[in-house]
Design a protein around this motif. Structure first.
Motif, mmCIF file in Angstrom:
data_model
loop_
_atom_site.group_PDB
_atom_site.id
_atom_site.type_symbol
_atom_site.label_atom_id
_atom_site.label_comp_id
_atom_site.label_asym_id
_atom_site.label_seq_id
_atom_site.Cartn_x
_atom_site.Cartn_y
_atom_site.Cartn_z
ATOM 1 N N LYS A 196 0.825 -1.208 0.000
ATOM 2 C CA LYS A 196 0.000 0.000 0.000
ATOM 3 C C LYS A 196 0.861 1.261 0.000
ATOM 4 O O LYS A 196 0.562 2.241 -0.670
ATOM 5 C CB LYS A 196 -0.903 0.048 1.251
ATOM 6 C CG LYS A 196 -2.099 -0.883 1.202
ATOM 7 C CD LYS A 196 -2.797 -0.942 2.560
ATOM 8 C CE LYS A 196 -3.234 0.424 3.065
ATOM 9 N NZ LYS A 196 -4.390 0.967 2.325
ATOM 10 N N ASP A 197 1.971 1.223 0.774
ATOM 11 C CA ASP A 197 2.775 2.438 0.933
ATOM 12 C C ASP A 197 4.126 2.059 1.515
ATOM 13 O O ASP A 197 4.272 1.015 2.176
ATOM 14 C CB ASP A 197 2.056 3.414 1.864
ATOM 15 C CG ASP A 197 2.660 4.820 1.831
ATOM 16 O OD1 ASP A 197 3.431 5.118 0.895
ATOM 17 O OD2 ASP A 197 2.367 5.605 2.745
ATOM 18 N N LEU A 210 2.204 6.202 11.925
ATOM 19 C CA LEU A 210 0.821 5.776 12.180
ATOM 20 C C LEU A 210 -0.053 6.990 12.465
ATOM 21 O O LEU A 210 -0.825 7.022 13.426
ATOM 22 C CB LEU A 210 0.784 4.800 13.364
ATOM 23 C CG LEU A 210 1.477 3.453 13.134
ATOM 24 C CD1 LEU A 210 1.510 2.642 14.415
ATOM 25 C CD2 LEU A 210 0.792 2.670 12.022
ATOM 26 N N LEU A 214 -4.763 2.375 10.293
ATOM 27 C CA LEU A 214 -4.516 1.445 9.193
ATOM 28 C C LEU A 214 -5.834 0.846 8.697
ATOM 29 O O LEU A 214 -6.023 0.618 7.504
ATOM 30 C CB LEU A 214 -3.565 0.340 9.648
ATOM 31 C CG LEU A 214 -2.154 0.786 10.067
ATOM 32 C CD1 LEU A 214 -1.331 -0.410 10.522
ATOM 33 C CD2 LEU A 214 -1.443 1.520 8.934
ATOM 34 N N ALA A 239 -3.926 3.167 15.675
ATOM 35 C CA ALA A 239 -3.863 2.577 14.334
ATOM 36 C C ALA A 239 -5.167 1.934 13.900
ATOM 37 O O ALA A 239 -5.260 1.433 12.781
ATOM 38 C CB ALA A 239 -2.731 1.547 14.274
ATOM 39 N N VAL A 311 -4.137 -5.317 7.590
ATOM 40 C CA VAL A 311 -3.137 -4.336 7.148
ATOM 41 C C VAL A 311 -1.968 -4.444 8.108
ATOM 42 O O VAL A 311 -2.145 -4.425 9.335
ATOM 43 C CB VAL A 311 -3.710 -2.909 7.128
ATOM 44 C CG1 VAL A 311 -2.622 -1.907 6.736
ATOM 45 C CG2 VAL A 311 -4.865 -2.823 6.147
ATOM 46 N N MET A 313 1.964 -3.155 9.177
ATOM 47 C CA MET A 313 3.120 -2.273 9.097
ATOM 48 C C MET A 313 4.338 -3.074 9.542
ATOM 49 O O MET A 313 4.383 -3.586 10.662
ATOM 50 C CB MET A 313 2.973 -1.043 9.993
ATOM 51 C CG MET A 313 4.116 -0.038 9.803
ATOM 52 S SD MET A 313 4.211 1.255 11.076
ATOM 53 C CE MET A 313 4.997 0.331 12.410
ATOM 54 N N ILE A 334 3.772 -0.546 4.460
ATOM 55 C CA ILE A 334 2.375 -0.767 4.816
ATOM 56 C C ILE A 334 1.816 -1.757 3.799
ATOM 57 O O ILE A 334 1.800 -1.473 2.592
ATOM 58 C CB ILE A 334 1.554 0.534 4.806
ATOM 59 C CG1 ILE A 334 2.248 1.604 5.648
ATOM 60 C CG2 ILE A 334 0.146 0.272 5.311
ATOM 61 C CD1 ILE A 334 2.403 1.265 7.112
#
Length: 602
Positions: A196-197, A210, A214, A239, A311, A313, A334
């Motif tokens: 995602k990122d 954060l 998320l 988050a 999701v 991280m 992410i």
């Protein structure tokens, strides 16, 4: 792919070139660095063996030649270690490391990233790895993700990789062409995972990883981090879930518990700077760093789930203010995880920790940790001193262009020693402008920018830290030193094997290990021996099969011969020295005849 503790994947194996591939560029970011682990990485990227620590002596030479000028490792200043063994060959690595001078009293260089470019024919492939693992011998439980560039139309571009390469890794100085390739590349992720990122931060910067949930109104959350603080945990609680299962160490958990919304679970503390034991890798081992796995947890991640979607991280940032907000330099990904088995293994891993006890840390341990942190603070001040190393006819000296801070010298003592002589410590006294480390000339093959340093607390001499540091110099040429060191390493006993490996591509040391001592040379009449091994007709046939590859192998041989001449001249045994120099005398006219013949055929 899973988060089961017994499901381990070798990073070296993931980044090793595929069949026919050659590495043209490699950048690694790490907090701590073990030089033997780096040597293993060089052997994995530049060699052709499956087992990096079992490479032959000439395989090591070939791997170093393949990676010289192509690999750079960015590390936190003062966080390099090396064992006492193998120090005659490790100086080859001093041009591959670059310290980031972040002041650890306030910030650290802490990302863990690898970015490698491969080429096969005209086909380019990039691999990008991000995670929590340092380039050391640690066998702690770490986590990371590997992305591979691909031509598949179903894959997608990730322009943040090029941005990260140009910003976070700016000291590596990737070219505009390389950055353009990264910007336009399409990437393949592991099955069931999508990027995602990517988020990162340079030293001294502030950026909340954060800052937004998320997942909004998540129904399940877990986190893993060996180091935590309350500010970091409050970031995690923002988050997307009001309740989080946290796996950390007992010491870290006791320091922060209780905290509403956090279910503390404990695991064994990590040993992230453990050193590599090369000998253990070579005892019938398979894979990377094969000593009995540690149970320590070193992964850093936050997972938020809602229904079938998770999701995640994942990266280098501990769940602390410095890690999640700044000013540490960090890098995280992410990820969208749709693989139900992968998500389940992650939550099972986090929830599998022990319930956090209520016992408090022993007072003695708390005081020791406090003293260690104080010494690290003094070392951070010391690391700011402008140092230079110089080699001359009088030996080796360290010069200091500024006075050491009176405070650090009242609270700690500092000493230094030559990289190759760990025990020859010389104190660094207050007001010293120069420290003499050796009082006799140092051969070019032993010169290096690497020095050993030691800091000892004056309040408690048992509190001590040693490290290896590169110190700038302008007194020797890197390429000349490398040739001299390699000539000494190859030696007279392997000289013919080295020559043959360049002329016909055969490694005469296959079956040996690079750690094996050179065998004694049998001194016999060398007259005519080279003519039996190498004929002009045989060499021209090899050249005709692949002119470019053949000429690449023999380029620079003349310069290496000069280094061999200097190395052979120092052999103490008269018969050994005479035989080696005779070989050398035969090689020169042979190479001249070969060059002339190739020139005539063009």
């Amino acid at each position: 792919m899973s988060f089961r503790s017994d499901d381990r994947i070798s990073i070296f194996g993931m980044l090793r070139p595929g069949p026919g591939q050659t590495v043209t560029r490699a950048v690694v970011a790490t907090y701590s660095l073990d030089l033997v682990a780096l040597l293993g990485f060089v052997l994995a990227l530049g060699g052709d063996a499956d087992m990096e620590f079992e490479t032959s002596p000439l395989g090591l030479v070939r791997a170093f030649d393949a990676m010289r000028g192509r690999l750079i490792v960015l590390h936190q200043l003062g966080r390099v270690v090396a064992p006492s063994a193998h120090r005659s060959i490790l100086p080859l690595l001093d041009t591959m490391v670059r310290a980031i001078p972040a002041d650890e009293r306030s910030e650290s260089w802490h990302p863990k990233v690898a970015l490698i470019r491969y080429i096969r024919g005209g086909e380019v492939e990039w691999r990008f790895w991000m995670g929590s693992r340092n380039l050391t011998g640690s066998t702690d439980l770490d986590a990371g993700i590997l992305l591979v560039s691909t031509k598949l139309k179903s894959s997608k571009t990730i322009p943040e990789i090029a941005k990260l390469a140009g910003d976070l890794l700016e000291e590596a100085e990737l070219t505009l062409s390389e950055l353009s390739e990264l910007k336009n590349a399409r990437w393949r992720s592991p099955a069931g995972v999508a990027v995602k990122d990517l988020r990162w931060r340079r030293p001294g910067e502030t950026r909340r990883f954060l800052s937004d949930p998320l997942i909004v109104r998540a129904d399940r959350a877990c986190a893993v981090s060996p180091f935590i603080d309350r500010r970091g945990l409050n970031e995690v609680l923002g988050a997307g879930s009001a309740n989080v299962t946290l796996l950390t160490t007992e010491t870290a958990g006791i320091a922060c518990a209780p905290l509403k919304g956090i279910d503390f679970r404990s695991h064994t503390p990590p040993d992230p700077v453990a050193q590599v034991s090369v000998e253990q890798q070579q005892e019938g081992s398979k894979g990377e760093f094969v000593e009995p796995p540690s149970t320590g947890v070193h992964a850093k991640l936050v997972a938020i789930a809602k229904g079938a979607r998770t999701v995640l991280m994942l990266g280098s940032a501990n769940l602390t203010k410095r890690g999640l907000v700044g000013p540490n330099a960090e890098a995280v990904a992410i990820l969208d995880v749709t693989d139900a088995a992968l998500s389940k293994s992650l939550f099972d891993f986090a929830e599998g920790g022990l319930e956090l006890g209520t016992a408090r840390s022993e007072e003695e341990l708390v005081e020791m940790k406090k003293a260690e942190r104080q010494l690290d603070g003094l070392i951070s001040i010391f690391l700011k001193l402008p140092l230079r190393v110089s080699y001359d006819e009088n030996g080796l000296s360290l010069t200091i262009a500024a006075d050491a801070d009176d405070v650090i010298l009242r609270l700690a003592s500092f000493a230094t020693s030559p990289f190759s002589d760990w025990d020859a410590w010389s104190p660094i006294p207050q007001g010293a402008k120069s420290v003499r480390l050796r009082s006799s000339p140092v051969p070019l093959s032993e010169q290096t920018t690497l020095l050993n340093f030691r800091a000892t607390s004056l309040a408690d001499p048992a509190i001590q830290r040693t490290w290896v540091q590169t110190v700038p110099t302008d007194t020797f040429d890197d390429e000349s030193r490398d040739r001299a060191l390699l000539a000494r390493y190859v030696g007279a006993s392997r000289f013919r094997d080295w020559l043959r490996s360049l002329l016909d591509g055969v490694d005469g040391t296959a079956g040996q290990r690079w750690t094996d001592p050179a065998r004694l040379r049998i001194c016999v009449d060398a007259s005519g021996r080279l003519a039996e091994l190498f004929t002009l007709e045989t060499m021209l046939a090899a050249w005709a099969r692949d002119p470019a590859a053949f000429e690449a192998r023999v380029s620079g041989m003349t310069e290496m011969l000069e280094s061999f001449a200097e190395a052979f001249a120092t052999i103490p045994d008269d018969g050994e020295r005479e035989a080696a120099l005779t070989d050398l005398a035969e090689v020169r006219p042979f190479l001249e005849a070969l060059k002339d013949a190739i020139g005539d055929l063009r």
